[in-house]
Scaffold this motif. Structure first.
Motif, PDB file in Angstrom:
ATOM      1  N   THR A 145       6.426   4.199  -5.765  1.00 21.20           N
ATOM      2  CA  THR A 145       6.232   2.906  -5.093  1.00 21.20           C
ATOM      3  C   THR A 145       7.487   2.435  -4.363  1.00 21.20           C
ATOM      4  O   THR A 145       7.401   2.034  -3.193  1.00 21.20           O
ATOM      5  CB  THR A 145       5.759   1.849  -6.104  1.00 21.20           C
ATOM      6  N   PRO A 146       8.691   2.467  -4.969  1.00 19.21           N
ATOM      7  CA  PRO A 146       9.887   2.073  -4.208  1.00 19.21           C
ATOM      8  C   PRO A 146      10.134   2.961  -2.992  1.00 19.21           C
ATOM      9  O   PRO A 146      10.506   2.468  -1.918  1.00 19.21           O
ATOM     10  CB  PRO A 146      11.014   2.198  -5.236  1.00 19.21           C
ATOM     11  N   ALA A 147       9.916   4.278  -3.142  1.00 14.80           N
ATOM     12  CA  ALA A 147      10.149   5.183  -2.014  1.00 14.80           C
ATOM     13  C   ALA A 147       9.144   4.929  -0.895  1.00 14.80           C
ATOM     14  O   ALA A 147       9.506   4.911   0.293  1.00 14.80           O
ATOM     15  CB  ALA A 147      10.064   6.634  -2.489  1.00 14.80           C
ATOM     16  N   PHE A 148       7.886   4.722  -1.253  1.00 15.96           N
ATOM     17  CA  PHE A 148       6.861   4.458  -0.244  1.00 15.96           C
ATOM     18  C   PHE A 148       7.111   3.118   0.448  1.00 15.96           C
ATOM     19  O   PHE A 148       6.887   2.966   1.651  1.00 15.96           O
ATOM     20  CB  PHE A 148       5.479   4.488  -0.899  1.00 15.96           C
ATOM     21  N   THR A 149       7.608   2.141  -0.296  1.00 14.70           N
ATOM     22  CA  THR A 149       7.937   0.842   0.294  1.00 14.70           C
ATOM     23  C   THR A 149       9.053   0.977   1.323  1.00 14.70           C
ATOM     24  O   THR A 149       8.999   0.384   2.412  1.00 14.70           O
ATOM     25  CB  THR A 149       8.344  -0.150  -0.807  1.00 14.70           C
ATOM     26  N   ARG A 150      10.079   1.777   1.005  1.00 16.13           N
ATOM     27  CA  ARG A 150      11.171   1.994   1.970  1.00 16.13           C
ATOM     28  C   ARG A 150      10.649   2.663   3.232  1.00 16.13           C
ATOM     29  O   ARG A 150      11.076   2.338   4.347  1.00 16.13           O
ATOM     30  CB  ARG A 150      12.274   2.839   1.324  1.00 16.13           C
ATOM     31  N   PHE A 151       9.728   3.599   3.071  1.00 20.18           N
ATOM     32  CA  PHE A 151       9.156   4.266   4.242  1.00 20.18           C
ATOM     33  C   PHE A 151       8.399   3.276   5.123  1.00 20.18           C
ATOM     34  O   PHE A 151       8.550   3.282   6.353  1.00 20.18           O
ATOM     35  CB  PHE A 151       8.224   5.395   3.793  1.00 20.18           C
ATOM     36  N   ILE A 152       7.581   2.417   4.516  1.00 16.85           N
ATOM     37  CA  ILE A 152       6.798   1.451   5.296  1.00 16.85           C
ATOM     38  C   ILE A 152       7.724   0.507   6.055  1.00 16.85           C
ATOM     39  O   ILE A 152       7.518   0.220   7.249  1.00 16.85           O
ATOM     40  CB  ILE A 152       5.841   0.671   4.373  1.00 16.85           C
ATOM     41  N   ARG A 153       8.759   0.028   5.413  1.00 16.12           N
ATOM     42  CA  ARG A 153       9.678  -0.899   6.076  1.00 16.12           C
ATOM     43  C   ARG A 153      10.455  -0.230   7.203  1.00 16.12           C
ATOM     44  O   ARG A 153      10.727  -0.847   8.234  1.00 16.12           O
ATOM     45  CB  ARG A 153      10.643  -1.484   5.044  1.00 16.12           C
ATOM     46  N   ARG A 154      10.798   1.031   7.024  1.00 17.83           N
ATOM     47  CA  ARG A 154      11.615   1.719   8.025  1.00 17.83           C
ATOM     48  C   ARG A 154      10.784   2.290   9.165  1.00 17.83           C
ATOM     49  O   ARG A 154      11.148   2.160  10.336  1.00 17.83           O
ATOM     50  CB  ARG A 154      12.406   2.844   7.349  1.00 17.83           C
ATOM     51  N   ASP A 155       9.663   2.947   8.841  1.00 14.88           N
ATOM     52  CA  ASP A 155       8.900   3.680   9.852  1.00 14.88           C
ATOM     53  C   ASP A 155       7.651   2.950  10.334  1.00 14.88           C
ATOM     54  O   ASP A 155       7.082   3.340  11.345  1.00 14.88           O
ATOM     55  CB  ASP A 155       8.494   5.054   9.300  1.00 14.88           C
ATOM     56  N   MET A 156       7.208   1.945   9.603  1.00 10.66           N
ATOM     57  CA  MET A 156       6.026   1.179  10.014  1.00 10.66           C
ATOM     58  C   MET A 156       6.388  -0.302  10.058  1.00 10.66           C
ATOM     59  O   MET A 156       5.827  -1.126   9.318  1.00 10.66           O
ATOM     60  CB  MET A 156       4.862   1.431   9.037  1.00 10.66           C
ATOM     61  N   PRO A 157       7.347  -0.691  10.899  1.00  3.74           N
ATOM     62  CA  PRO A 157       7.847  -2.081  10.867  1.00  3.74           C
ATOM     63  C   PRO A 157       6.799  -3.115  11.251  1.00  3.74           C
ATOM     64  O   PRO A 157       6.939  -4.293  10.894  1.00  3.74           O
ATOM     65  CB  PRO A 157       9.012  -2.053  11.866  1.00  3.74           C
ATOM     66  N   ARG A 158       5.762  -2.719  11.970  1.00  7.82           N
ATOM     67  CA  ARG A 158       4.741  -3.679  12.383  1.00  7.82           C
ATOM     68  C   ARG A 158       3.668  -3.894  11.320  1.00  7.82           C
ATOM     69  O   ARG A 158       2.785  -4.732  11.500  1.00  7.82           O
ATOM     70  CB  ARG A 158       4.082  -3.210  13.678  1.00  7.82           C
ATOM     71  N   CYS A 159       3.753  -3.131  10.251  1.00  4.82           N
ATOM     72  CA  CYS A 159       2.768  -3.285   9.175  1.00  4.82           C
ATOM     73  C   CYS A 159       3.027  -4.605   8.445  1.00  4.82           C
ATOM     74  O   CYS A 159       4.154  -4.892   8.026  1.00  4.82           O
ATOM     75  CB  CYS A 159       2.853  -2.108   8.212  1.00  4.82           C
ATOM     76  N   GLY A 160       1.990  -5.398   8.276  1.00  9.70           N
ATOM     77  CA  GLY A 160       2.162  -6.717   7.682  1.00  9.70           C
ATOM     78  C   GLY A 160       2.016  -6.759   6.180  1.00  9.70           C
ATOM     79  O   GLY A 160       2.147  -7.834   5.582  1.00  9.70           O
ATOM     80  N   ILE A 161       1.756  -5.617   5.539  1.00 14.08           N
ATOM     81  CA  ILE A 161       1.597  -5.604   4.084  1.00 14.08           C
ATOM     82  C   ILE A 161       2.554  -4.590   3.481  1.00 14.08           C
ATOM     83  O   ILE A 161       3.017  -3.662   4.157  1.00 14.08           O
ATOM     84  CB  ILE A 161       0.142  -5.264   3.680  1.00 14.08           C
ATOM     85  N   LEU A 162       2.849  -4.769   2.206  1.00 17.54           N
ATOM     86  CA  LEU A 162       3.731  -3.864   1.488  1.00 17.54           C
ATOM     87  C   LEU A 162       2.945  -3.146   0.396  1.00 17.54           C
ATOM     88  O   LEU A 162       1.939  -3.658  -0.107  1.00 17.54           O
ATOM     89  CB  LEU A 162       4.904  -4.630   0.876  1.00 17.54           C
ATOM     90  N   PRO A 163       3.378  -1.945   0.011  1.00 15.42           N
ATOM     91  CA  PRO A 163       2.662  -1.192  -1.023  1.00 15.42           C
ATOM     92  C   PRO A 163       2.642  -1.933  -2.351  1.00 15.42           C
ATOM     93  O   PRO A 163       3.520  -2.743  -2.662  1.00 15.42           O
ATOM     94  CB  PRO A 163       3.475   0.105  -1.125  1.00 15.42           C
ATOM     95  N   ASN A 164       1.619  -1.621  -3.140  1.00 21.45           N
ATOM     96  CA  ASN A 164       1.519  -2.167  -4.492  1.00 21.45           C
ATOM     97  C   ASN A 164       0.866  -1.119  -5.385  1.00 21.45           C
ATOM     98  O   ASN A 164       0.370  -0.093  -4.918  1.00 21.45           O
ATOM     99  CB  ASN A 164       0.720  -3.472  -4.501  1.00 21.45           C
ATOM    100  N   ARG A 165       0.839  -1.377  -6.659  1.00 21.44           N
ATOM    101  CA  ARG A 165       0.369  -0.391  -7.622  1.00 21.44           C
ATOM    102  C   ARG A 165      -1.149  -0.230  -7.620  1.00 21.44           C
ATOM    103  O   ARG A 165      -1.683   0.632  -8.320  1.00 21.44           O
ATOM    104  CB  ARG A 165       0.843  -0.768  -9.028  1.00 21.44           C
ATOM    105  N   HIS A 166      -1.842  -1.028  -6.840  1.00 15.91           N
ATOM    106  CA  HIS A 166      -3.299  -0.904  -6.770  1.00 15.91           C
ATOM    107  C   HIS A 166      -3.747   0.010  -5.626  1.00 15.91           C
ATOM    108  O   HIS A 166      -4.947   0.207  -5.437  1.00 15.91           O
ATOM    109  CB  HIS A 166      -3.935  -2.287  -6.608  1.00 15.91           C
ATOM    110  N   ASP A 167      -2.790   0.556  -4.876  1.00 16.83           N
ATOM    111  CA  ASP A 167      -3.142   1.448  -3.769  1.00 16.83           C
ATOM    112  C   ASP A 167      -3.712   2.764  -4.293  1.00 16.83           C
ATOM    113  O   ASP A 167      -3.367   3.231  -5.389  1.00 16.83           O
ATOM    114  CB  ASP A 167      -1.903   1.743  -2.909  1.00 16.83           C
ATOM    115  N   HIS A 168      -4.567   3.369  -3.475  1.00 18.02           N
ATOM    116  CA  HIS A 168      -5.114   4.693  -3.764  1.00 18.02           C
ATOM    117  C   HIS A 168      -4.761   5.620  -2.603  1.00 18.02           C
ATOM    118  O   HIS A 168      -4.702   5.195  -1.447  1.00 18.02           O
ATOM    119  CB  HIS A 168      -6.634   4.619  -3.953  1.00 18.02           C
ATOM    120  N   PHE A 169      -4.574   6.908  -2.927  1.00 18.13           N
ATOM    121  CA  PHE A 169      -4.085   7.859  -1.931  1.00 18.13           C
ATOM    122  C   PHE A 169      -4.949   9.115  -1.926  1.00 18.13           C
ATOM    123  O   PHE A 169      -5.430   9.562  -2.982  1.00 18.13           O
ATOM    124  CB  PHE A 169      -2.628   8.248  -2.216  1.00 18.13           C
TER     125      PHE A 169
END
Length: 281
Positions: A145-169
């Motif tokens: 979760t911390p690593a995926f959050t860093r990726f979203i903030r760095r590579d998907m800056p326009r994404c308005g939501i942050l990862p959480n433990r309820h996500d499915h992959f």
């Protein structure tokens, strides 16, 4: 005669006569032990002067600078790099190594635009609905979760939501790496497989299968790797999960991977010459 800017049949006949005169008397140098032989490239070239002038014109626009330059590169420099013992065989090995370096350098230049091999995932994920807890416990992606959050903030800056433990992959159990063509290694396309297979429990008569998470040499620093012709710019990592970006975060051109890094390469062991690495803390 070869220095003349224009020729006639008479001058070419005189040129051939001069060459014949030289060859008829040159053995006197061998008889007097001034020379042992006349196997000299420039003397051999004289035999072709008349034919070449007839075919191509006068030789006033030509010189021997190219051959003299090659003599410096292939003879003088090779000899200077040696210890002067058994220099013929040592010079041969030195030249072979220089050619190998040149081939490697030209290959890296050609590979400049295709430095990263192409990764292809299967058409459909093997496990379409995997939770964060399963990735952490079964795949060993402890900081997912911390690593995926860093990726979203760095590579998907326009994404308005942050990862959480309820996500499915949607998770793949392997990908195929189509390596860049290298005619010095193989004439056929080469492939490598990276597996991220969780354990399969025994069921009935079927034995269980242990987990399999491949390690790989990963290009961490492309500029350093491109110029090093070695392991510089590479780092060992164990791939714990290969997954698709969930649609709520947007789209991405290829699957993502969770990598557990090992420590960078340092100095090799002085005894074995091998590198010692361990998992990064």
């Amino acid at each position: 005669y070869t220095q003349l800017q224009s020729h006639t049949p008479k001058t070419l006949r005189r040129l051939q006569e001069s060459l014949n005169t030289f060859h008829s008397h040159k053995d006197v140098f061998i008889d007097l032990k001034i020379r042992k032989h006349f196997n000299i490239p420039k003397l051999h070239a004289l035999q072709h002067y008349v034919d070449r002038i007839w075919a191509l014109g006068s030789a006033d626009g030509y010189n021997t600078e190219l051959h003299e330059r090659l003599h410096i590169n292939f003879a003088k420099k090779a000899y200077q790099a040696l210890n002067r013992r058994d220099y013929t065989s040592q010079m041969t090995i030195w030249l072979q190594r220089q050619e190998a370096f040149a081939l490697r350098e030209s290959y890296l230049d050609w590979l400049d635009d295709t430095l990263t091999a192409e990764a292809r995932a299967p058409p459909e994920p093997s496990y379409p609905d995997v939770t964060v807890t399963q990735l952490e416990t079964i795949n060993g992606a402890s900081d997912f979760t911390p690593a995926f959050t860093r990726f979203i903030r760095r590579d998907m800056p326009r994404c308005g939501i942050l990862p959480n433990r309820h996500d499915h992959f949607a998770v793949f159990k392997k990908i195929m790496i189509h390596l860049a063509k290298n005619r010095y290694l193989s004439a056929t396309p080469r492939k490598a497989q990276i597996r991220t297979t969780p354990p399969i429990l025994a069921r009935g008569c079927s034995p269980g299968t242990p987990a399999h998470f491949d390690t790989a040499l990963i290009i961490e620093d492309p500029p350093s790797y491109r110029t090093s012709a070695g392991i510089e710019g590479l780092r060992v990592g164990q791939i714990r999960a290969i997954f698709q970006l969930p649609p709520q975060y947007g789209t991405y051109p290829h699957p993502l991977a969770y990598v557990e890094w090992f420590t960078p390469f340092n100095q090799p062991d002085p005894t074995t010459g091998m590198y010692t690495i361990q998992r990064s803390s």
